[in-house]
Design a protein around this motif. Structure first.
Motif, PDB file in Angstrom:
ATOM      1  N   MET A 115       0.861  -1.191   0.000  1.00  0.00           N
ATOM      2  CA  MET A 115       0.000   0.000   0.000  1.00  0.00           C
ATOM      3  C   MET A 115       0.892   1.234   0.000  1.00  0.00           C
ATOM      4  O   MET A 115       1.884   1.306   0.719  1.00  0.00           O
ATOM      5  CB  MET A 115      -0.915  -0.021   1.233  1.00  0.00           C
ATOM      6  N   SER A 116       0.502   2.227  -0.796  1.00  0.00           N
ATOM      7  CA  SER A 116       1.259   3.467  -0.836  1.00  0.00           C
ATOM      8  C   SER A 116       0.299   4.640  -1.038  1.00  0.00           C
ATOM      9  O   SER A 116      -0.817   4.451  -1.550  1.00  0.00           O
ATOM     10  CB  SER A 116       2.296   3.435  -1.975  1.00  0.00           C
ATOM     11  N   MET A 117       0.749   5.831  -0.620  1.00  0.00           N
ATOM     12  CA  MET A 117      -0.088   7.026  -0.717  1.00  0.00           C
ATOM     13  C   MET A 117       0.539   7.978  -1.727  1.00  0.00           C
ATOM     14  O   MET A 117       1.744   8.254  -1.674  1.00  0.00           O
ATOM     15  CB  MET A 117      -0.230   7.696   0.652  1.00  0.00           C
ATOM     16  N   VAL A 118      -0.258   8.510  -2.630  1.00  0.00           N
ATOM     17  CA  VAL A 118       0.189   9.487  -3.616  1.00  0.00           C
ATOM     18  C   VAL A 118      -0.776  10.662  -3.598  1.00  0.00           C
ATOM     19  O   VAL A 118      -1.840  10.611  -2.968  1.00  0.00           O
ATOM     20  CB  VAL A 118       0.269   8.842  -5.018  1.00  0.00           C
ATOM     21  N   TYR A 119      -0.420  11.703  -4.348  1.00  0.00           N
ATOM     22  CA  TYR A 119      -1.216  12.928  -4.368  1.00  0.00           C
ATOM     23  C   TYR A 119      -1.546  13.284  -5.807  1.00  0.00           C
ATOM     24  O   TYR A 119      -0.720  13.125  -6.713  1.00  0.00           O
ATOM     25  CB  TYR A 119      -0.457  14.076  -3.691  1.00  0.00           C
ATOM     26  N   ASP A 120      -2.756  13.797  -6.022  1.00  0.00           N
ATOM     27  CA  ASP A 120      -3.146  14.211  -7.359  1.00  0.00           C
ATOM     28  C   ASP A 120      -2.670  15.640  -7.613  1.00  0.00           C
ATOM     29  O   ASP A 120      -1.967  16.236  -6.792  1.00  0.00           O
ATOM     30  CB  ASP A 120      -4.652  14.075  -7.550  1.00  0.00           C
ATOM     31  N   GLU A 121      -3.100  16.237  -8.765  1.00  0.00           N
ATOM     32  CA  GLU A 121      -2.598  17.553  -9.146  1.00  0.00           C
ATOM     33  C   GLU A 121      -3.112  18.665  -8.236  1.00  0.00           C
ATOM     34  O   GLU A 121      -2.569  19.793  -8.245  1.00  0.00           O
ATOM     35  CB  GLU A 121      -2.980  17.854 -10.598  1.00  0.00           C
ATOM     36  N   TYR A 122      -4.155  18.365  -7.435  1.00  0.00           N
ATOM     37  CA  TYR A 122      -4.666  19.366  -6.514  1.00  0.00           C
ATOM     38  C   TYR A 122      -4.151  19.164  -5.085  1.00  0.00           C
ATOM     39  O   TYR A 122      -4.625  19.809  -4.155  1.00  0.00           O
ATOM     40  CB  TYR A 122      -6.206  19.336  -6.498  1.00  0.00           C
ATOM     41  N   GLY A 123      -3.227  18.182  -4.924  1.00  0.00           N
ATOM     42  CA  GLY A 123      -2.670  17.940  -3.612  1.00  0.00           C
ATOM     43  C   GLY A 123      -3.507  17.042  -2.729  1.00  0.00           C
ATOM     44  O   GLY A 123      -3.225  16.906  -1.534  1.00  0.00           O
ATOM     45  N   ARG A 124      -4.534  16.412  -3.294  1.00  0.00           N
ATOM     46  CA  ARG A 124      -5.390  15.539  -2.498  1.00  0.00           C
ATOM     47  C   ARG A 124      -4.794  14.139  -2.458  1.00  0.00           C
ATOM     48  O   ARG A 124      -4.455  13.574  -3.494  1.00  0.00           O
ATOM     49  CB  ARG A 124      -6.804  15.484  -3.090  1.00  0.00           C
ATOM     50  N   PRO A 125      -4.661  13.560  -1.267  1.00  0.00           N
ATOM     51  CA  PRO A 125      -4.034  12.227  -1.171  1.00  0.00           C
ATOM     52  C   PRO A 125      -5.028  11.110  -1.527  1.00  0.00           C
ATOM     53  O   PRO A 125      -6.233  11.230  -1.307  1.00  0.00           O
ATOM     54  CB  PRO A 125      -3.614  12.150   0.304  1.00  0.00           C
ATOM     55  N   PHE A 126      -4.512  10.040  -2.113  1.00  0.00           N
ATOM     56  CA  PHE A 126      -5.313   8.826  -2.295  1.00  0.00           C
ATOM     57  C   PHE A 126      -4.369   7.629  -2.211  1.00  0.00           C
ATOM     58  O   PHE A 126      -3.163   7.753  -2.399  1.00  0.00           O
ATOM     59  CB  PHE A 126      -6.105   8.831  -3.604  1.00  0.00           C
ATOM     60  N   ILE A 127      -4.954   6.450  -1.897  1.00  0.00           N
ATOM     61  CA  ILE A 127      -4.173   5.258  -1.577  1.00  0.00           C
ATOM     62  C   ILE A 127      -4.221   4.283  -2.756  1.00  0.00           C
ATOM     63  O   ILE A 127      -5.277   4.064  -3.357  1.00  0.00           O
ATOM     64  CB  ILE A 127      -4.705   4.581  -0.303  1.00  0.00           C
TER      65      ILE A 127
END
Length: 540
Positions: free
Chosen positions: A1-13
């Protein structure tokens, strides 16, 4: 499992390898497989026997079928589970080899798996269970051979064949007309059978259906029935001593396969084109007439111009005949299929005593009767609706398969669950001689065999345990392996429905019953030995 961020800075897993859960192994896999197979078996259980219920199947396109034939029900189901598909193939194997008993073989396999599940809960290894089932199946098959009776299939106007066909039809939609339908099935098979070689060529038997009338209007035609009519209303409707030219080429001028353009600028040019086309038609008609043919059957169509020329030359014709019908006509009439007019000759013509067009309701059909080359028959099934006609065709096919099997091997066992109960008693006696864990599996096999008469009694509205116990006790007391449950009787005797099936006259073929036990044991053994299910491409 890892966490990344979209272009608006919102995190998703992101979950990695989440499809690895597609693997099932160990006891969980075995129980999952048994559950899937038993769900298919329980679906067909209520369709078993003369009092079995029908199933209504609705396809994604909205087509409706009503049937109690096990192979047909399973074939039309949309099944994804791989073990459930094994049960479908099991029923299909019984249908391909025997033609009847497709419901019973699935119900027996489901009962064996139910018993196996109980043994697994006691801690017995699946391999030991499968080995015990295999030993018990061999005992049951030997018992069937010992209690089977050899029938004289030619005695009393083939009465044994008719009785066997009636037994098969007792659980079908044709039950109310089973005497007539059994006669039709027996007559159809005997006309194409070679009794010396014990062989039946089913390619010479066609089963056609036509909506209209009632099931009682079903008839046997000595020849072939085609759902077509003579191409022109003024052509003769009856052709005696027919010599048939079978064509797979169109009755029309050839068309260029490339783009073309034709300019007609004068009446003379049009007249020349018309005469050329007429000459082409006349040459084709003359080529057929010169062979001595008095009937043309064409796979393709022809236009009104060619149809008019055929009428002028007294040459009846039938057009748009399907490829399967063309091949069958050629086979039974002794004709050769002609792919082009240059190859038409007298020795390629098929022969039949009579070809006639008959009216059935608002439609017409063509009958090719008494072909000269070889025997062939068509069973024309009638019914008030398309669903009734289709189920009637399936029922007649099953009856003819059973008659075929009795010609191959004229030994029979008796129905009403008597054969299963006799095998269960023999397996129980054999279990007393087995030592070790295997005896539990052998006894479980005997219990599974009793499930078939239990289902027969249950579907007839009787008290299943009482009826089966009474029949089993009567077999032991009288030493009579032919005691079964008379599910067709109207009034119950004082001692229940247990009765001698020889007096009732309920036969089943020996090879069909042995095939049921053998196939069910093989499939159950395969299911029990699966302990790891891996979905391809989803687990590394």
């Amino acid at each position: 499992m890892s966490m990344v961020y979209d272009e608006y800075g919102r995190p998703f897993i992101i979950l990695k390898e989440q499809q690895a859960k597609a693997r099932v192994k160990g006891d969980e896999a075995v129980r999952s497989n048994i559950l899937a197979a038993r769900s298919i078996s329980s679906l067909l259980r209520t369709s078993l026997g003369p009092k079995g219920l029908d199933k209504m199947l609705v396809s994604p396109d909205g087509d409706v079928s009503i049937t109690n034939d096990g192979a047909t029900i399973l074939e039309q189901l949309q099944i994804d589970h791989p073990v459930a598909k094994l049960m479908v193939e099991l029923s299909q194997s019984q249908d391909d080899e025997i033609g009847d008993g497709t419901t019973g073989v699935v119900v027996l396999a489901g009962s064996l798996l139910e018993q196996a599940e109980n043994l697994l809960k006691k801690g017995i290894h699946p391999v030991r269970i499968a080995e015990g089932f295999e030993k018990a199946a061999s005992v049951a098959i030997q018992t069937l051979g010992s209690i089977a009776e050899t029938m004289d299939i030619q005695a009393n106007d083939h009465q044994a064949l008719k009785t066997t066909a009636q037994t098969t039809l007792s659980s079908k939609i044709l039950q109310s007309h089973k005497n007539k339908m059994a006669d039709i099935a027996v007559s159809a098979v005997l006309r194409v059978a070679d009794l010396e070689r014990k062989d039946v060529n089913f390619e010479r038997i066609r089963v056609e259906g036509k909506t209209g009338g009632s099931l009682e209007d079903t008839e046997l035609v000595s020849g072939i029935v085609i759902d077509k009519e003579i191409s022109h209303p003024q052509m003769p409707k009856v052709i005696q001593d027919a010599k048939i030219c079978i064509l797979t080429c169109p009755f029309e001028p050839p068309k260029p396969k490339t783009k073309h353009k034709l300019d007609i600028t004068s009446p003379e040019a049009y007249e020349e084109l018309y005469n050329h086309e007429q000459s082409y038609f006349r040459n084709m008609v003359k080529a057929v007439k010169d062979t001595g043919a008095n009937l043309v059957i064409c796979q393709w169509g022809f236009d009104d111009e060619a149809n008019h020329l055929l009428l002028q030359n007294d040459l009846p014709a039938v057009r748009w005949v399907g490829g399967v019908e063309i091949e069958h006509i050629a086979m039974v009439t002794g004709g050769r299929i002609v792919p082009r007019f240059e190859q038409v000759s007298a020795e390629k013509l098929g022969t039949a005593k009579t070809v006639r067009e008959v009216q059935m309701g608002n439609e017409r059909m063509l009958l090719i009767e008494h072909p000269m080359h070889t025997s062939a028959v068509t069973v024309l099934c009638r019914g008030g609706s398309h669903m009734v006609v289709e189920e009637g065709k399936r029922s007649l096919h099953d009856a003819m398969c059973v008659v075929r099997n009795l010609i191959r091997d004229n030994r029979v066992v008796y129905g009403g669950g008597s054969a299963e109960l006799a095998c269960a008693l023999a397996v129980e006696q054999y279990a007393d001689t087995v030592t070790g864990v295997d005896q539990y599996a052998v006894r479980a096999f005997a219990d599974a065999l009793e499930d078939l008469p239990l289902a027969l009694a249950e579907n007839a509205g009787y008290r299943p345990i009482e009826e089966v116990a009474a029949a089993k006790a009567k077999q032991v007391a009288e030493n009579n392996p032919y005691i079964g449950i008379g599910v067709s009787s109207v009034d119950a005797p004082r001692n229940g429905h247990a009765m001698d099936m020889r007096e009732v006259g309920v036969f089943e073929t020996l090879i069909g019953k042995q095939q049921q036990i053998q196939l069910a044991a093989q499939v159950v053994k395969m299911i029990l030995k699966i302990d790891d299910v891996i979905a391809q491409g989803q687990y590394q």
